[in-house]
Motif scaffolding. Sequence first.
Motif, PDB file in Angstrom:
ATOM      1  N   GLN A 211       0.849  -1.185   0.000  1.00 21.51           N
ATOM      2  CA  GLN A 211       0.000   0.000   0.000  1.00 21.51           C
ATOM      3  C   GLN A 211       0.886   1.237   0.000  1.00 21.51           C
ATOM      4  OE1 GLN A 211      -3.342   0.416  -0.221  1.00 21.51           O
ATOM      5  NE2 GLN A 211      -3.060   2.640  -0.174  1.00 21.51           N
ATOM      6  N   LEU A 212       0.597   2.169  -0.881  1.00 22.37           N
ATOM      7  CA  LEU A 212       1.348   3.420  -0.946  1.00 22.37           C
ATOM      8  C   LEU A 212       0.389   4.569  -0.697  1.00 22.37           C
ATOM      9  CD1 LEU A 212       3.909   5.036  -1.548  1.00 22.37           C
ATOM     10  CD2 LEU A 212       3.345   4.914  -3.984  1.00 22.37           C
ATOM     11  N   THR A 213       0.690   5.333   0.349  1.00 28.09           N
ATOM     12  CA  THR A 213      -0.103   6.512   0.675  1.00 28.09           C
ATOM     13  C   THR A 213       0.763   7.745   0.434  1.00 28.09           C
ATOM     14  OG1 THR A 213      -1.262   5.243   2.383  1.00 28.09           O
ATOM     15  CG2 THR A 213      -1.507   7.636   2.429  1.00 28.09           C
ATOM     16  N   VAL A 214       0.311   8.611  -0.461  1.00 25.84           N
ATOM     17  CA  VAL A 214       1.085   9.796  -0.833  1.00 25.84           C
ATOM     18  C   VAL A 214       0.385  11.028  -0.270  1.00 25.84           C
ATOM     19  CG1 VAL A 214       2.049  11.169  -2.705  1.00 25.84           C
ATOM     20  CG2 VAL A 214       1.855   8.678  -2.947  1.00 25.84           C
ATOM     21  N   PHE A 215       1.111  11.803   0.512  1.00 22.77           N
ATOM     22  CA  PHE A 215       0.568  13.014   1.115  1.00 22.77           C
ATOM     23  C   PHE A 215       0.959  14.197   0.234  1.00 22.77           C
ATOM     24  CE2 PHE A 215       0.886   9.890   4.452  1.00 22.77           C
ATOM     25  CZ  PHE A 215      -0.346  10.016   5.097  1.00 22.77           C
ATOM     26  N   VAL A 216      -0.046  14.842  -0.342  1.00 23.14           N
ATOM     27  CA  VAL A 216       0.148  15.873  -1.350  1.00 23.14           C
ATOM     28  C   VAL A 216      -0.272  17.224  -0.784  1.00 23.14           C
ATOM     29  CG1 VAL A 216      -0.361  16.607  -3.701  1.00 23.14           C
ATOM     30  CG2 VAL A 216      -0.423  14.162  -3.116  1.00 23.14           C
ATOM     31  N   ARG A 217       0.676  18.137  -0.663  1.00 21.93           N
ATOM     32  CA  ARG A 217       0.338  19.497  -0.244  1.00 21.93           C
ATOM     33  C   ARG A 217       0.244  20.424  -1.454  1.00 21.93           C
ATOM     34  NH1 ARG A 217       4.595  22.856   3.265  1.00 21.93           N
ATOM     35  NH2 ARG A 217       5.628  22.702   1.238  1.00 21.93           N
ATOM     36  N   GLU A 356      -2.917   5.526  -2.855  1.00 20.94           N
ATOM     37  CA  GLU A 356      -3.906   6.513  -2.444  1.00 20.94           C
ATOM     38  C   GLU A 356      -3.237   7.882  -2.325  1.00 20.94           C
ATOM     39  OE1 GLU A 356      -7.073   7.551   1.171  1.00 20.94           O
ATOM     40  OE2 GLU A 356      -5.689   5.858   1.377  1.00 20.94           O
ATOM     41  N   ALA A 357      -3.860   8.891  -2.925  1.00 19.64           N
ATOM     42  CA  ALA A 357      -3.399  10.269  -2.788  1.00 19.64           C
ATOM     43  C   ALA A 357      -4.215  10.950  -1.706  1.00 19.64           C
ATOM     44  CB  ALA A 357      -3.542  11.012  -4.105  1.00 19.64           C
ATOM     45  N   VAL A 358      -3.529  11.542  -0.730  1.00 19.29           N
ATOM     46  CA  VAL A 358      -4.196  12.230   0.377  1.00 19.29           C
ATOM     47  C   VAL A 358      -3.801  13.699   0.324  1.00 19.29           C
ATOM     48  CG1 VAL A 358      -4.426  12.402   2.874  1.00 19.29           C
ATOM     49  CG2 VAL A 358      -4.171  10.141   1.801  1.00 19.29           C
ATOM     50  N   SER A 359      -4.766  14.572   0.143  1.00 19.19           N
ATOM     51  CA  SER A 359      -4.473  16.004   0.119  1.00 19.19           C
ATOM     52  C   SER A 359      -4.275  16.510   1.540  1.00 19.19           C
ATOM     53  CB  SER A 359      -5.619  16.767  -0.541  1.00 19.19           C
ATOM     54  OG  SER A 359      -5.382  18.158  -0.467  1.00 19.19           O
ATOM     55  N   VAL A 360      -3.152  17.198   1.761  1.00 16.44           N
ATOM     56  CA  VAL A 360      -2.900  17.813   3.067  1.00 16.44           C
ATOM     57  C   VAL A 360      -2.806  19.323   2.921  1.00 16.44           C
ATOM     58  CG1 VAL A 360      -1.840  15.777   4.101  1.00 16.44           C
ATOM     59  CG2 VAL A 360      -0.402  17.369   2.822  1.00 16.44           C
ATOM     60  N   ARG A 361      -3.394  19.810   1.875  1.00 16.63           N
ATOM     61  CA  ARG A 361      -3.379  21.253   1.631  1.00 16.63           C
ATOM     62  C   ARG A 361      -4.208  21.988   2.680  1.00 16.63           C
ATOM     63  NH1 ARG A 361      -4.058  23.815  -4.342  1.00 16.63           N
ATOM     64  NH2 ARG A 361      -3.622  25.987  -3.839  1.00 16.63           N
ATOM     65  N   ASP A 362      -5.418  21.491   2.931  1.00 16.74           N
ATOM     66  CA  ASP A 362      -6.304  22.130   3.903  1.00 16.74           C
ATOM     67  C   ASP A 362      -6.420  21.330   5.195  1.00 16.74           C
ATOM     68  OD1 ASP A 362      -6.966  24.221   2.083  1.00 16.74           O
ATOM     69  OD2 ASP A 362      -8.291  22.804   1.042  1.00 16.74           O
ATOM     70  N   ASN A 363      -5.820  20.162   5.214  1.00 14.40           N
ATOM     71  CA  ASN A 363      -5.832  19.302   6.397  1.00 14.40           C
ATOM     72  C   ASN A 363      -4.414  18.782   6.588  1.00 14.40           C
ATOM     73  OD1 ASN A 363      -6.666  17.687   8.553  1.00 14.40           O
ATOM     74  ND2 ASN A 363      -7.377  16.026   7.215  1.00 14.40           N
ATOM     75  N   PRO A 364      -3.501  19.644   7.057  1.00 17.11           N
ATOM     76  CA  PRO A 364      -2.077  19.315   7.056  1.00 17.11           C
ATOM     77  C   PRO A 364      -1.704  18.199   8.025  1.00 17.11           C
ATOM     78  CG  PRO A 364      -2.468  21.383   8.201  1.00 17.11           C
ATOM     79  CD  PRO A 364      -3.771  20.995   7.587  1.00 17.11           C
ATOM     80  N   ILE A 365      -0.489  17.704   7.838  1.00 21.86           N
ATOM     81  CA  ILE A 365       0.062  16.715   8.762  1.00 21.86           C
ATOM     82  C   ILE A 365       0.323  17.408  10.088  1.00 21.86           C
ATOM     83  CG2 ILE A 365       2.046  15.233   9.243  1.00 21.86           C
ATOM     84  CD1 ILE A 365       2.310  14.847   6.190  1.00 21.86           C
ATOM     85  N   ALA A 366      -0.242  16.848  11.150  1.00 17.33           N
ATOM     86  CA  ALA A 366      -0.077  17.431  12.487  1.00 17.33           C
ATOM     87  C   ALA A 366       1.142  16.862  13.185  1.00 17.33           C
ATOM     88  CB  ALA A 366      -1.328  17.191  13.327  1.00 17.33           C
TER      89      ALA A 366
END
Length: 554
Positions: A211-217, A356-366
């Motif tokens: 599984q690959l999870t990509v965090f995209v800002r 899976e692409a996860v947008s962290v633009r409006d929900n950033p990594i805490a």
Amino acid sequence: MLDETKTRKRNPLPTEIDALVIGTGVAGLYQLHQLRELGLNAHACDTATDVGGTWYWNRYPGAKFDSESYIYQYLFDERLYKDWTWSERFPGQREIERWLHYVTDRLDLRRDISFSTTITSARFDEVRGLWTVETDQGDVVTTRYLIGCTGMLSAPLTERFPGQASFKGKIVHTGRYPKEGLALEGKRVAVIGTGATGIQVIQTIAPEVAQLTVFVRTPQYVLPMKNPKYGPKEAAWYKDRFDELKTTIPHTFTGFEYDFENTWADLTPERRREILEEIYADGSLKLWLASFVEMFFDEEVSEEISEFVREKMRARLKDPRLIDILVPKKGDYGFGTHRVPLETQYLEAYLRDNVEAVSVRDNPIAEIVPEGVKLEDGTVYEVDTIIMAVGFDAGSGALARIDITGRGGMKLAEEWRKDIRTMLGMMKHGFPNLFMTGAPLAPSAALCNMTTCLQQQTEWITNCIRDIRASGNDVIEPTKEGEDAWVQHHDETAEATLIAKTDSWYTGSNVPGKPRRVLSYTGGVGVYRDKCEAIAKEGYPSFKMSKAKTTKVA
């Protein structure tokens, strides 16, 4: 495989030398060679266990050139150029590292290099005109000239999120990827960051991980790479062009073999589109670096070319959710004002069931938690491995991490925390006999085929040292007035571009608290070269030369 036996025994640093080079990448190797040819007692050191610089440290999956191999080369020696043959247009890290070993051994440089050696401090003695340099190995070296060939992207931002130490899996920065690699097959992997490096990692590991999870800002404009293999015919083609490339490349706008030849206003909309399609099909950085220079200055031209690239990306993705996350939107920033990555089936990787692409633009990594990556809204993505492609403190970072003290107790790191200033991107007022390559306010900080600019800078430094010695002096330092004039010229040139209006590592905005300034000179590689040569021919009017109290390096 590389011969590790060559690096098992550390060469001790001499205690007294004429010149010390920090770093053994593309710039450092050539700089050491030139200084020896000049007749100086010169030595180099590197934190790494072998040569390579960028191509030693960046050994993450998929690392490769996005400059054509036959132009990312030294052009000072025809036989050195022609006796090496590349396997493809854009080769990978292992082949690039072998090439740098070839150069090192061909020039017999190892005998004057100390590996596994980190410079910790350097202090200038104003009376003697000498630098006293200390290392983490206990070396104390006195040198007349100190040359920082530390790289423009070699200070990784490793501590980006709270809680990284708590993660129970493996966490690595791409700029310090383990030499032995990571076992990723069947693992749940997170990639944080989708710049040029992150893209290479993502497209490479997607087929092998569970599984690959990509965090995209920040979504990126991307261009597809065409990477044909090279056989004898192709090798003969580019080697026969040595004289042509040596003559033209140093004078183009970005140090590549191609240059801007089209004028937007002179063409019909139909012809503009034809040119964009032709250049896009080349599968290189040509659309960015040799299509229409107006894209860097004119917002309407920028938007039209940006939409052209967005259109190409949307057609490949098709999925509205992925398009929303991965394709820049109108008004975000223009094509080319960020670093433009080349890719191979990068967008298609997101169409796989295990990605899976996860947008962290409006929900950033805490924070990073023991189980994985936690977002601001409390969502936790559980993973086994985290690969951080989160960038570098570009241009100034590597030298600023060394405790460098100039005249009157001036600290380089402190000066650059106040304002990012240099003279030509090669010296700094207040720090005599300290030269640098790949530093701020030169094209090599970002906007150049690196070997082109690093060769030019090291050659200028070598000639400058030769001229100092020929004049009967020992010490050179840019005047405040000279540095002020260069900074003003640099800023006037940069502020005319859309790059200056865009947040990215090009302006230092990726590092909290870093003074904002376009890091790279934007006036063009050929123009920069001409300005550097003119200063030398005029007798260095923006510099002060002097005679040290002692002529001995002791």
